[in-house]
Write a protein that holds these residues in place. Structure first.
Motif, PDB file in Angstrom:
ATOM      1  N   ARG A  53       1.126  -1.320  -0.060  1.00 26.21           N
ATOM      2  CA  ARG A  53      -0.057  -0.027  -0.035  1.00 26.21           C
ATOM      3  C   ARG A  53       0.867   1.429  -0.123  1.00 26.21           C
ATOM      4  NH1 ARG A  53      -2.714   3.320   4.197  1.00 26.21           N
ATOM      5  NH2 ARG A  53      -3.054   5.206   3.217  1.00 26.21           N
ATOM      6  N   VAL A  54       1.849   1.350   0.986  1.00 28.48           N
ATOM      7  CA  VAL A  54       2.702   2.426   1.059  1.00 28.48           C
ATOM      8  C   VAL A  54       3.410   2.642  -0.191  1.00 28.48           C
ATOM      9  CG1 VAL A  54       4.738   3.504   2.262  1.00 28.48           C
ATOM     10  CG2 VAL A  54       3.009   2.368   3.467  1.00 28.48           C
ATOM     11  N   LEU A  55       4.074   1.808  -0.950  1.00 29.86           N
ATOM     12  CA  LEU A  55       4.743   1.687  -2.191  1.00 29.86           C
ATOM     13  C   LEU A  55       3.992   2.160  -3.314  1.00 29.86           C
ATOM     14  CD1 LEU A  55       7.038  -1.367  -1.699  1.00 29.86           C
ATOM     15  CD2 LEU A  55       7.760   0.839  -1.407  1.00 29.86           C
ATOM     16  N   ARG A  56       2.500   1.769  -3.355  1.00 34.18           N
ATOM     17  CA  ARG A  56       1.904   2.201  -4.447  1.00 34.18           C
ATOM     18  C   ARG A  56       0.969   3.520  -4.339  1.00 34.18           C
ATOM     19  NH1 ARG A  56       1.377  -1.920  -8.110  1.00 34.18           N
ATOM     20  NH2 ARG A  56       2.246  -3.952  -7.308  1.00 34.18           N
ATOM     21  N   ASP A  57       0.911   3.809  -3.052  1.00 32.08           N
ATOM     22  CA  ASP A  57      -0.095   5.028  -2.831  1.00 32.08           C
ATOM     23  C   ASP A  57       0.574   6.390  -2.951  1.00 32.08           C
ATOM     24  OD1 ASP A  57      -1.878   7.058  -1.604  1.00 32.08           O
ATOM     25  OD2 ASP A  57      -2.243   5.413   0.101  1.00 32.08           O
ATOM     26  N   PRO A  58      -0.024   7.357  -3.884  1.00 32.20           N
ATOM     27  CA  PRO A  58       0.648   8.571  -4.152  1.00 32.20           C
ATOM     28  C   PRO A  58       0.619   9.428  -2.879  1.00 32.20           C
ATOM     29  CG  PRO A  58      -1.546   8.303  -5.210  1.00 32.20           C
ATOM     30  CD  PRO A  58      -1.213   7.110  -4.660  1.00 32.20           C
ATOM     31  N   VAL A  59      -0.152   9.155  -1.921  1.00 31.09           N
ATOM     32  CA  VAL A  59       0.029   9.892  -0.845  1.00 31.09           C
ATOM     33  C   VAL A  59       1.654   9.913  -0.248  1.00 31.09           C
ATOM     34  CG1 VAL A  59      -0.607  10.386   1.595  1.00 31.09           C
ATOM     35  CG2 VAL A  59      -2.310   9.971   0.011  1.00 31.09           C
ATOM     36  N   PHE A  60       2.001   8.819  -0.191  1.00 30.55           N
ATOM     37  CA  PHE A  60       3.517   8.390   0.345  1.00 30.55           C
ATOM     38  C   PHE A  60       4.493   8.534  -0.880  1.00 30.55           C
ATOM     39  CE2 PHE A  60       1.032   5.847   3.264  1.00 30.55           C
ATOM     40  CZ  PHE A  60       1.470   6.413   4.512  1.00 30.55           C
ATOM     41  N   ARG A  61       5.230   9.368  -0.682  1.00 35.80           N
ATOM     42  CA  ARG A  61       6.503   9.875  -1.725  1.00 35.80           C
ATOM     43  C   ARG A  61       7.761   9.565  -1.404  1.00 35.80           C
ATOM     44  NH1 ARG A  61       3.161  15.507  -3.517  1.00 35.80           N
ATOM     45  NH2 ARG A  61       1.123  14.567  -3.579  1.00 35.80           N
ATOM     46  N   VAL A  62       8.708   9.582  -2.314  1.00 35.17           N
ATOM     47  CA  VAL A  62       9.948   9.333  -2.334  1.00 35.17           C
ATOM     48  C   VAL A  62      10.623  10.652  -1.602  1.00 35.17           C
ATOM     49  CG1 VAL A  62      10.370   7.811  -4.006  1.00 35.17           C
ATOM     50  CG2 VAL A  62      10.373  10.061  -4.584  1.00 35.17           C
ATOM     51  N   LEU A  63      11.768  10.841  -0.995  1.00 38.48           N
ATOM     52  CA  LEU A  63      12.422  11.657  -0.404  1.00 38.48           C
ATOM     53  C   LEU A  63      13.019  12.721  -1.467  1.00 38.48           C
ATOM     54  CD1 LEU A  63      14.049  10.019   2.677  1.00 38.48           C
ATOM     55  CD2 LEU A  63      11.658  10.869   2.336  1.00 38.48           C
ATOM     56  N   ASP A  64      11.972  13.286  -2.292  1.00 39.31           N
ATOM     57  CA  ASP A  64      12.410  14.262  -3.238  1.00 39.31           C
ATOM     58  C   ASP A  64      13.015  15.611  -2.612  1.00 39.31           C
ATOM     59  OD1 ASP A  64      10.150  15.690  -2.266  1.00 39.31           O
ATOM     60  OD2 ASP A  64       8.948  14.982  -3.912  1.00 39.31           O
ATOM     61  N   ALA A  65      13.415  16.635  -3.723  1.00 39.53           N
ATOM     62  CA  ALA A  65      13.869  17.975  -3.414  1.00 39.53           C
ATOM     63  C   ALA A  65      12.723  18.587  -2.315  1.00 39.53           C
ATOM     64  CB  ALA A  65      14.226  18.769  -4.443  1.00 39.53           C
ATOM     65  N   ARG A  66      11.930  18.603  -2.617  1.00 39.23           N
ATOM     66  CA  ARG A  66      10.545  19.333  -1.635  1.00 39.23           C
ATOM     67  C   ARG A  66      10.762  18.690  -0.277  1.00 39.23           C
ATOM     68  NH1 ARG A  66       4.640  18.955  -3.747  1.00 39.23           N
ATOM     69  NH2 ARG A  66       5.743  20.087  -5.442  1.00 39.23           N
ATOM     70  N   TYR A  67      10.880  17.491  -0.130  1.00 37.74           N
ATOM     71  CA  TYR A  67      11.009  17.052   1.256  1.00 37.74           C
ATOM     72  C   TYR A  67      12.241  17.457   1.818  1.00 37.74           C
ATOM     73  CZ  TYR A  67      11.742  13.724   5.254  1.00 37.74           C
ATOM     74  OH  TYR A  67      12.050  13.524   6.236  1.00 37.74           O
ATOM     75  N   LEU A  68      13.275  17.212   1.193  1.00 37.16           N
ATOM     76  CA  LEU A  68      14.753  17.527   1.767  1.00 37.16           C
ATOM     77  C   LEU A  68      14.839  19.052   2.101  1.00 37.16           C
ATOM     78  CD1 LEU A  68      17.110  15.402  -0.346  1.00 37.16           C
ATOM     79  CD2 LEU A  68      16.006  14.883   1.786  1.00 37.16           C
ATOM     80  N   ASP A  69      14.083  19.969   1.029  1.00 39.43           N
ATOM     81  CA  ASP A  69      14.381  21.383   1.486  1.00 39.43           C
ATOM     82  C   ASP A  69      13.176  21.613   2.910  1.00 39.43           C
ATOM     83  OD1 ASP A  69      15.805  21.970  -0.812  1.00 39.43           O
ATOM     84  OD2 ASP A  69      14.231  22.527  -1.767  1.00 39.43           O
ATOM     85  N   GLY A  70      12.419  20.834   2.986  1.00 36.46           N
ATOM     86  CA  GLY A  70      11.314  21.403   4.094  1.00 36.46           C
ATOM     87  C   GLY A  70      12.027  20.767   5.613  1.00 36.46           C
ATOM     88  N   ALA A  71      12.892  19.675   5.222  1.00 32.92           N
ATOM     89  CA  ALA A  71      13.858  19.100   6.318  1.00 32.92           C
ATOM     90  C   ALA A  71      14.993  19.863   6.867  1.00 32.92           C
ATOM     91  CB  ALA A  71      13.724  17.580   6.164  1.00 32.92           C
ATOM     92  N   GLY A  72      15.198  20.796   5.922  1.00 31.05           N
ATOM     93  CA  GLY A  72      16.420  21.541   6.154  1.00 31.05           C
ATOM     94  C   GLY A  72      17.796  20.770   5.817  1.00 31.05           C
TER      95      GLY A  72
END
Length: 427
Positions: A53-72
């Motif tokens: 479910r997690v690997l297929r669900d579009p709500v769950f996303r890879v650690l893209d640039a948007r995520y890394l930027d938000g995580a500092g």
């Protein structure tokens, strides 16, 4: 509130050496377990259905640039992270779909099938080397002499990397891939990974220039042509990053398939004898090796919005650690999961992930295993371990660094003492 598991245990030496008792304990707790609020991940997902479910669900996303930027995370300061972020490995959904579509046009089933004679030839050449190195009962490092050079040579054939250059890659690939392991990385490892990323980028920049000047029938030439035709669909940075990731993934994971597979079979004489007697069983054996001892044990996804998995809340922006290695041993999905059983029906494991980020090179890895394993076993009837295998210490790109074997006398069904078999017989 107490939490039944911790990442400290998962990252400890005991679990890294043998994660399966830990996985079995997780399965007793359901399909997912919440971690403490201070943990780097919100949840560990270990059940097969929940992992799917997690690997297929579009709500769950890879650690893209948007995520890394938000995580500092200052990822732009590191060449290795810039490369990963430009690749399909960490591309957001829209970029991933675009680039994967173009790679799919170049990395076709026909192109993989056309590699089968080369796989057989490379395998037989390496088996000749094994026989020579192991003459008079001398132990041979199977990983160095066969498991690593075979997929390295095959992916080199696929991409068009000259034979003389292929020995240059392994040390740089190991350094690059070190940053993918779960847990913190040392400054020395990060510096080495950055250097490797820069050197690999430089290499493929030069190779691309050569293939643009003089195209050949290889993947680099095909992708260079697609970029020329559709420059708005594939940037130069994306092309270079994906060539690096394709090469790296193309031989590290398959090398671990061979190392783990041989270790499993030598410990199970009945299963080994059955495959020797009927090489047509090789595809089923490859699948069970991948399920039972997968080359990669985890993936990480973040929640783009508040959600849940298997009843465990995952707040927006928090990550889920998906233990695909544990999902492959889920008793809800695989009966008697800790038994190695190549006759297992419906063996749809998660060794190559699932969903949009399903491994683009899965077909090639399977083809190499299907062709090479029977040839190896046919050539050396007395093949045996020369020492206890070293224990793997990683969960990402998990496998043996060294594997000492004694090859014994080669089968003597030819005047020269070799036991080469026709591709039609073994493939």
């Amino acid at each position: 509130m107490g939490f039944p598991v911790s990442l400290d245990e998962l990252l400890g030496d005991e679990v890294r050496r043998d994660p399966y008792p830990y996985y079995a304990r997780l399965h007793e707790l359901g399909e997912a377990v919440a971690l403490a609020p201070t943990a780097p991940h919100a949840v560990v997902v270990h059940g097969y259905a929940a992992a799917q479910r997690v690997l297929r669900d579009p709500v769950f996303r890879v650690l893209d640039a948007r995520y890394l930027d938000g995580a500092g995370v200052r990822w732009r300061d590191h060449a290795v992270l810039r490369t990963l972020q430009a690749s399909m490995f960490n591309a957001p959904a829209e970029d991933h779909a675009r680039v994967r579509h173009l790679f799919g046009q170049a990395l076709t089933a026909r192109r993989v099938a056309a590699l089968e004679p080369a796989i057989a030839r490379i395998t037989d050449d390496l088996l000749d080397g094994l026989a020579e190195a192991g003459a008079d009962g001398r132990p041979v490092d199977f990983m160095a002499a066969f498991a690593l050079p075979l997929p390295s040579a095959v992916v080199g054939e696929l991409l068009g990397v000259p034979h003389s250059d292929r020995a240059w890659f392994p040390s740089r690939v190991r350094a690059f891939d070190a940053v993918l392991e779960i847990g913190p990385r040392s400054f020395r490892e990060i510096r080495a990974a950055n250097r490797a990323a820069e050197e690999l980028t430089g290499y493929f920049t030069t190779l691309l220039a050569a293939r643009r000047a003089e195209p050949r029938d290889d993947l680099v030439s095909a992708l260079a042509s697609l970029r020329a035709e559709r420059p708005d669909q594939l940037s130069e940075a994306e092309l270079l990053a994906n060539l690096i990731v394709t090469y790296n993934a193309g031989f590290r994971t398959t090398a671990n398939l061979f190392g783990s597979g041989l270790t499993l079979l030598l410990a199970r004489p009945a299963a080994l004898a059955a495959l020797r007697a009927d090489p047509s069983l090789a595809p089923a054996y490859v699948e069970e090796i991948l399920r039972y001892e997968p080359p990669v044990h985890f993936a990480v996804r973040y929640a783009a919005e508040d959600t849940e998995v298997a009843g465990v809340a995952v707040p927006r922006g928090r990550t889920a650690l998906v233990l695909t290695g544990a999902a492959n041993r889920d008793p809800r999905r695989f009966p008697d999961p800790d038994t190695f059983d190549p006759s297992r029906a419906d063996n749809r494991h998660l060794a190559f992930s699932a969903g949009p980020h399903y491994c683009v090179g899965a077909a090639l890895g399977r083809t190499e295993g299907r062709i090479a394993l029977p040839r190896l076993l046919d050539r050396f009837p007395a093949l045996a371990l020369a020492a206890t295998p070293g224990e793997p210490r990683q969960l990402m790109l998990r496998g043996h660094d060294q594997l000492a074997v004694r090859v014994g006398e080669p089968a003597a069904d030819r005047p020269d003492g070799t036991a080469r078999v026709d591709l039609a017989q073994r493939a």
